[in-house]
Design a protein around this motif. Structure first.
Motif, mmCIF file in Angstrom:
data_model
loop_
_atom_site.group_PDB
_atom_site.id
_atom_site.type_symbol
_atom_site.label_atom_id
_atom_site.label_comp_id
_atom_site.label_asym_id
_atom_site.label_seq_id
_atom_site.Cartn_x
_atom_site.Cartn_y
_atom_site.Cartn_z
ATOM 1 N N ALA A 67 13.092 31.776 65.486
ATOM 2 C CA ALA A 67 12.556 32.149 64.073
ATOM 3 C C ALA A 67 12.119 33.765 64.763
ATOM 4 N N LEU A 68 13.099 34.260 65.409
ATOM 5 C CA LEU A 68 13.124 35.583 65.499
ATOM 6 C C LEU A 68 12.385 36.568 66.613
ATOM 7 N N GLN A 69 11.726 35.519 67.684
ATOM 8 C CA GLN A 69 11.072 35.365 68.634
ATOM 9 C C GLN A 69 11.758 34.608 70.373
ATOM 10 N N PHE A 87 14.150 51.498 69.138
ATOM 11 C CA PHE A 87 14.626 51.021 70.172
ATOM 12 C C PHE A 87 16.162 51.788 70.745
ATOM 13 N N ILE A 88 16.483 50.983 69.581
ATOM 14 C CA ILE A 88 18.100 52.150 69.316
ATOM 15 C C ILE A 88 18.327 53.450 69.628
ATOM 16 N N ALA A 89 17.619 54.632 68.940
ATOM 17 C CA ALA A 89 17.568 55.450 69.172
ATOM 18 C C ALA A 89 17.336 56.042 70.096
ATOM 19 N N PRO A 120 20.532 42.873 72.513
ATOM 20 C CA PRO A 120 19.486 42.873 72.262
ATOM 21 C C PRO A 120 18.899 44.205 71.446
ATOM 22 N N ASN A 121 18.810 44.364 70.436
ATOM 23 C CA ASN A 121 18.286 45.390 69.748
ATOM 24 C C ASN A 121 16.904 45.699 69.974
ATOM 25 N N GLY A 122 15.947 45.029 70.270
ATOM 26 C CA GLY A 122 14.070 44.789 70.382
ATOM 27 C C GLY A 122 13.697 44.210 68.911
ATOM 28 N N SER A 123 14.306 43.138 67.916
ATOM 29 C CA SER A 123 13.745 42.934 66.746
ATOM 30 C C SER A 123 13.235 41.950 67.424
ATOM 31 N N GLU A 124 13.451 41.011 68.241
ATOM 32 C CA GLU A 124 12.817 39.438 68.732
ATOM 33 C C GLU A 124 11.215 40.387 69.434
ATOM 34 N N ALA A 170 20.977 37.931 71.128
ATOM 35 C CA ALA A 170 22.179 38.541 70.810
ATOM 36 C C ALA A 170 21.301 38.850 69.867
ATOM 37 N N ASP A 171 21.336 40.101 69.287
ATOM 38 C CA ASP A 171 20.865 40.929 68.173
ATOM 39 C C ASP A 171 21.982 41.482 67.724
ATOM 40 N N THR A 172 22.618 42.195 68.336
ATOM 41 C CA THR A 172 23.227 43.405 67.293
ATOM 42 C C THR A 172 24.599 41.988 67.279
ATOM 43 N N SER A 173 25.678 42.949 66.967
ATOM 44 C CA SER A 173 26.766 42.291 65.690
ATOM 45 C C SER A 173 27.577 42.074 67.315
HETATM 46 C C1 LIG Z 1 19.130 43.793 65.189
HETATM 47 O O1 LIG Z 1 18.565 41.885 65.167
HETATM 48 C C2 LIG Z 1 18.103 41.702 64.310
HETATM 49 C C3 LIG Z 1 17.681 40.733 64.219
HETATM 50 O O2 LIG Z 1 18.994 39.782 65.390
HETATM 51 C C4 LIG Z 1 18.901 42.213 63.550
HETATM 52 O O3 LIG Z 1 19.325 40.594 62.025
HETATM 53 C C5 LIG Z 1 19.687 43.167 62.556
HETATM 54 O O4 LIG Z 1 20.716 43.726 61.876
HETATM 55 C C6 LIG Z 1 19.958 44.246 63.627
HETATM 56 N N1 LIG Z 1 20.034 45.607 63.866
HETATM 57 C C7 LIG Z 1 20.481 46.368 63.914
HETATM 58 C C8 LIG Z 1 20.542 47.931 63.937
HETATM 59 O O5 LIG Z 1 21.786 45.957 65.188
#
Ligand SMILES: *[C@@H]1O[C@H](CO)[C@@H](O)[C@H](O)[C@H]1NC(C)=O
Ligand SMILES: *[C@@H]1O[C@H](CO)[C@@H](O)[C@H](O)[C@H]1NC(C)=O
Ligand SMILES: *[C@@H]1O[C@H](CO)[C@@H](O)[C@H](O)[C@H]1NC(C)=O
Ligand SMILES: *[C@@H]1O[C@H](CO)[C@@H](O)[C@H](O)[C@H]1NC(C)=O
Ligand SMILES: *[C@@H]1O[C@H](CO)[C@@H](O)[C@H](O)[C@H]1NC(C)=O
Ligand SMILES: *[C@@H]1O[C@H](CO)[C@@H](O)[C@H](O)[C@H]1NC(C)=O
Ligand SMILES: *[C@@H]1O[C@H](CO)[C@@H](O)[C@H](O)[C@H]1NC(C)=O
Length: 547
Positions: free
Chosen positions: A387-389, A449-451, A420-424, A413-416
């Protein structure tokens, strides 16, 4: 699709499994839950604080950890004052073998026995260690083998075991072991316990994670309490998380408000208001009603591989609508083993536990009539990270554990590109409010996070929030190796494993950056109110995130 097809194993399996199952050796420690006399103390308690056993461990461990922290600080920078020492914790995220190996490197870089870098010795100063999914593979392998060094685990066990698919680790050796696994599960089933794909998964994981020749068939999470490093308080208290799927509401995979369960050597349960109770881990599997055992008690249900499999059960969402994922050799292979025991149904996607809290209402519970877990005879548990945690932080926000500083190693593995991109950690911050947890520091949006590149380097959160814990965020990043390996990669050559672990050491030392040891010490000591080394001012300017 979570797992890619890798070979001809399913063909092999179908041939082997056509043979009748042989009986497992009943003299060796077995996987089958055992009938046991019930203890005199109550089997459930309200989540009003820590159990007396955990509290005793916490206090004793903190005393040992304090000595180690003192030595590390003084060695790092002689200006540190050490009259008052905080409680430090570590959380190891999920993310399959990527998380396991990267997280292992982080531990190696913290462990004075196993490295000589700026952070070596800080592992000895940690009081709590939480983990989920791939992190739980790491933590249960570390703890379940009585805490050897990461280098010796990697050399003696993982090296060979992880270079082949989970279905065919070299450590597994002869193909007869698939029959043994089917047998063990059949015995559990005939002893009256529901078995699922997670039994198969947990047993297969066992051969990669535990040193016993039988893949830890007889090793339980509760048995860690008898291990020498636990009884001497030489190690942090381990906590593994999983989420509850409300299958009775038609929920297939838990959403953001899922109930978080924690497994530790002493207890299983949840702080969340819809459960708010705990039971001894040792007696998991016991049929309970209204807080009392229905008849005799059960032990040996808490097999450590089963719990590692529970925390890493990513199949649930995948198998909601169809029984089998034709693209996943792992699922197909596991089904071929389980079908020797019983017909497969959709409930086989969950780890199942008799509900210790069946018809029990704890004094601290806020019952929710719409989803009353107390009405359920069994719990269906899944991967703690779905659940994104992906960072198991909730257990460490519990005020009773008194954690002051938390090192979060995020291998999501948040980005393609699998970074990680901080979303967790952001989801954990947002959800902390829904779980009445007040100690989580402010976490900025993903854009920030990204910027600001917070997802590629160490960041301190909570610097100017005195009532919150301080988080030292250590995201997976490429220092010496492209450690953004896909979660679906299920085998690593020994060279890849070594490179992942070595990169993990670089993550915790931030590539050996000058002054990092002192800066980490500054983060640890920030809120103790003691005079800090002069260098801390520039450390905070560099690493603190201010809202
Ligand atoms: C960041 O991670 C979330 C969750 O994994 C993903 O849905 C989202 O597209 C990502 N956003 C970017 C900008 O990488
Ligand atoms: C660690 O490395 C430093 C410098 O590289 C060296 O002086 C020290 O003796 C080493 N310590 C150990 C225990 O190997
Ligand atoms: C655990 O115990 C073994 C055997 O006594 C010891 O070698 C090892 O260093 C201990 N682990 C930790 C983390 O202290
Ligand atoms: C790893 O990251 C790099 C860039 O950061 C990217 O080029 C590569 O495709 C990624 N690999 C995987 C497996 O995602
Ligand atoms: C989660 O629970 C909170 C409080 O119970 C509620 O306000 C919120 O809408 C829920 N969120 C979701 C996504 O269910
Ligand atoms: C949070 O606390 C409030 C007040 O005690 C309670 O009503 C609510 O159910 C709690 N929510 C959770 C998710 O613990
Ligand atoms: C922390 O510092 C920032 C920037 O200086 C400020 O906006 C914020 O209000 C501060 N937060 C607290 C809790 O003091």
């Amino acid at each position: 699709m979570m797992f890619a097809s890798t070979g001809i194993l399913s063909l092999l399996l179908s041939t082997v499994l056509a043979a009748p199952a042989a009986l497992v050796d009943r003299d060796s420690p077995s996987y089958v839950p055992l009938d046991a006399e019930c203890p005199s103390e109550s089997l459930v308690r309200a989540a009003s604080g820590l159990s007396t056993k955990e509290e005793a461990y916490r206090v004793s461990r903190k005393a040992v950890a304090d000595e180690a922290l003192k030595s590390w600080l003084v060695e790092t920078n002689s200006e540190f004052r050490t009259d008052e020492l905080p409680t430090v914790a570590l959380s190891s995220s999920g993310g399959g073998y990527r998380a396991m190996l990267s997280g292992a490197g982080v531990i190696q870089g913290l462990d004075a026995r196993d490295s000589n870098v700026s952070t070596s010795g800080l592992f000895q100063a940690i009081t709590y260690h939480s983990a989920l999914s791939g992190g739980a593979w790491l933590l249960t392998s570390f703890a379940g083998n009585n805490y050897p060094t990461i280098s010796s685990l990697a050399y003696n066990l993982w090296g060979l075991a992880i270079q082949d698919s989970l279905l065919d680790p070299q450590a597994l050796g002869a193909l007869i072991d698939y029959l043994t696994i089917a047998d063990e599960i059949a015995l559990k089933q005939s002893a009256g316990f529901d078995t699922t794909l997670i039994d198969v998964y947990g047993r297969l994981l066992g051969y990669q994670l535990y040193e016993e020749a039988d893949g830890g068939a007889g090793v339980t999470l509760s048995s860690i309490t008898g291990f020498s490093n636990f009884t001497s308080h030489a190690v942090p208290y381990p906590i593994i998380t999983a989420l509850g799927a409300k299958v009775w509401l038609g929920q297939c995979s838990p959403g953001p408000n899922a109930t978080t369960y924690e497994f530790s050597p002493f207890e299983f349960g949840s702080w969340d208001s819809d459960v708010s109770a705990f039971t001894p881990t040792k007696y998991l599997g016991t049929s309970m009603k209204g807080g009392n055992p229905v008849s005799s008690c059960t032990t040996n249900y808490d097999n450590i591989g089963y719990i590692a499999g529970t925390s890493s059960d990513i199949f649930a969402g995948e198998l909601c609508t169809q029984l089998s994922d034709p693209n996943s050799e792992l699922v197909t292979g596991m089904e071929q083993i389980l079908v020797k025991v019983h017909e497969i149904s959709t409930s086989d996607q969950y780890a199942t536990y008799r509900n210790p809290f069946y018809e029990y209402q704890s004094s601290t519970q806020v019952p929710n009539p719409a989803n009353d877990i107390g009405d359920q005879e069994s719990l269906s548990l899944v991967d703690g990270g779905v659940a994104l945690q992906n960072n198991p932080i909730f257990p460490l926000l519990q005020p009773a554990r008194k954690v002051d500083v938390l090192i979060v190693n995020d291998n999501s593995a948040d980005t393609s590109y699998n970074w990680p991109n901080g979303s967790e950690i952001l989801t954990t911050y947002v959800q902390s409010f829904n779980h009445n947890l007040t100690r989580m520091p402010y976490i900025p949006p993903v854009d920030t996070f990204i910027a600001e590149g917070l997802n590629t380097r160490a960041t301190f959160f909570g610097c100017n929030e005195s009532s919150k814990i301080t988080i030292v965020y250590l995201p997976n990043a490429d220092f010496t190796f492209a450690s953004n390996v896909s979660t679906t990669q299920l085998s690593y050559s020994e060279a890849e494993q070594a490179a992942m672990i070595a990169n993990g050491v670089q993550i915790v030392t931030q590539g050996g950056k000058a002054g990092w040891g002192t800066c980490l010490g500054c983060a640890v000591m920030m809120k103790t109110g003691q005079t800090l080394p002069d260098d801390c001012t520039s450390c905070f300017a560099e690493y603190c995130y201010y809202q």
